[in-house]
Scaffold this active site. Sequence first.
Site, PDB file in Angstrom:
ATOM      1  N   ASP A  10      -0.622  -2.414  -4.317  1.00  0.00           N
ATOM      2  CA  ASP A  10      -2.119  -2.898  -3.714  1.00  0.00           C
ATOM      3  C   ASP A  10      -3.119  -1.202  -3.797  1.00  0.00           C
ATOM      4  O   ASP A  10      -3.217  -0.753  -4.508  1.00  0.00           O
ATOM      5  CB  ASP A  10      -2.066  -3.438  -2.247  1.00  0.00           C
ATOM      6  N   ARG A  21     -12.420   1.363  -6.714  1.00  0.00           N
ATOM      7  CA  ARG A  21     -12.319   1.435  -5.172  1.00  0.00           C
ATOM      8  C   ARG A  21     -12.079   3.137  -4.762  1.00  0.00           C
ATOM      9  O   ARG A  21     -11.204   3.462  -4.155  1.00  0.00           O
ATOM     10  CB  ARG A  21     -11.301   0.689  -4.441  1.00  0.00           C
ATOM     11  N   ASP A  51       0.999  -1.101  -0.090  1.00  0.00           N
ATOM     12  CA  ASP A  51       0.078  -0.137   0.142  1.00  0.00           C
ATOM     13  C   ASP A  51       0.830   1.238  -0.027  1.00  0.00           C
ATOM     14  O   ASP A  51       2.031   1.272   0.519  1.00  0.00           O
ATOM     15  CB  ASP A  51      -0.746  -0.045   1.165  1.00  0.00           C
ATOM     16  N   ASP A  91      -5.554   2.728   2.212  1.00  0.00           N
ATOM     17  CA  ASP A  91      -6.638   1.657   2.668  1.00  0.00           C
ATOM     18  C   ASP A  91      -6.798   1.898   4.231  1.00  0.00           C
ATOM     19  O   ASP A  91      -5.672   2.216   5.093  1.00  0.00           O
ATOM     20  CB  ASP A  91      -6.013   0.322   2.524  1.00  0.00           C
TER      21      ASP A  91
END
Length: 342
Positions: free
Chosen positions: A178, A235, A155, A182
Amino acid sequence: MPTSSGNRRALLKVVVAAALATTAVAVPGVTPASAATTADGFASVNALGQNGTTGGAGGAVVTATTTAQLLDYIARPEPLVVQVKGTITLPTGTTDGMHQVASDKTIIGLGSDARLVGGGLTIGVPVDDDVTSPPANAVHNIIIRNLAITGATDDLINVQMFSHHIWIDHNDFSNGDDGAVDIKRGSDFVTVSWNRFHDHDKTLLLGHDDDNGAQDIGRLRVTYHHNYFDGSDQRNPRVRFGESVHVYNNYYRDNSYGVASAMNAGVVLEGNYFFSVNNPGRVDFSGDLGRMVARDNILVECNHEIELRGSVVEPRTYYSYSLNRAAEVPTVVPAGAGTGRI
């Protein structure tokens, strides 16, 4: 749900063209992004023993120009304002390139060219599925601003394990392996604002798993506003369990989907501008259905309408805010989002 037709569609296409121009256009009566010097949205709420989000305020101001300096400063226990100068490479090592940030830190880039490359930042204690309420050592009170973060092997930023009062503002995120940002495992009272996301696939995950209700229900309160989702594919964000999740005044351009709400999450989607987005907002995605309230959004050249379901606790229950008109968003957001704008 507002959509464009006839003269209105023509007008909106003019607005889109202006937004894609390289020269920023001033909008009369609109407060410039640089005026925001303190956290807003959920990061501004007094809760969990923390009065808003102040980062390293009151601590020493230090400047990191090397990897060793940065990793030392962000891990120290005391409040610090850590200024990042130039490009710093975050090593992979045994951490998969993720490096932990301790509580009470401001990490801020100097100028317009401060960059973290090759790795990412973790905000939160190590994962423990048996912990279902905020631990005494939960990481809190973090500000990250004016940084380009790119090329991480995991991330770009990971917020986990009941971390709270986090403000992620005016950054540029790209090319992570990724997630870009997050937020998961019971984290709470977070604002993600005025960032540019580009050249990235899975952008913003809020709630990592359908089976994680024990940690997440009643938490994951996050504000996303004035972000530029510049071709970031999906997302933007993808939400489980969180309520309220407030998504306002963001500019979406060329995305497969904007916001997905699942596992009974509650999202308020307002004042956003969606241009060439296949699915702007979804509640029938995967897992249990989510909830979504939408108002005053503009959709141009989108293949589907925003899916609506149920009611959601209003963000004004927690904090006050002012909206730009949705038609202003394609001009205001690209002109103000990203690095070098504060």
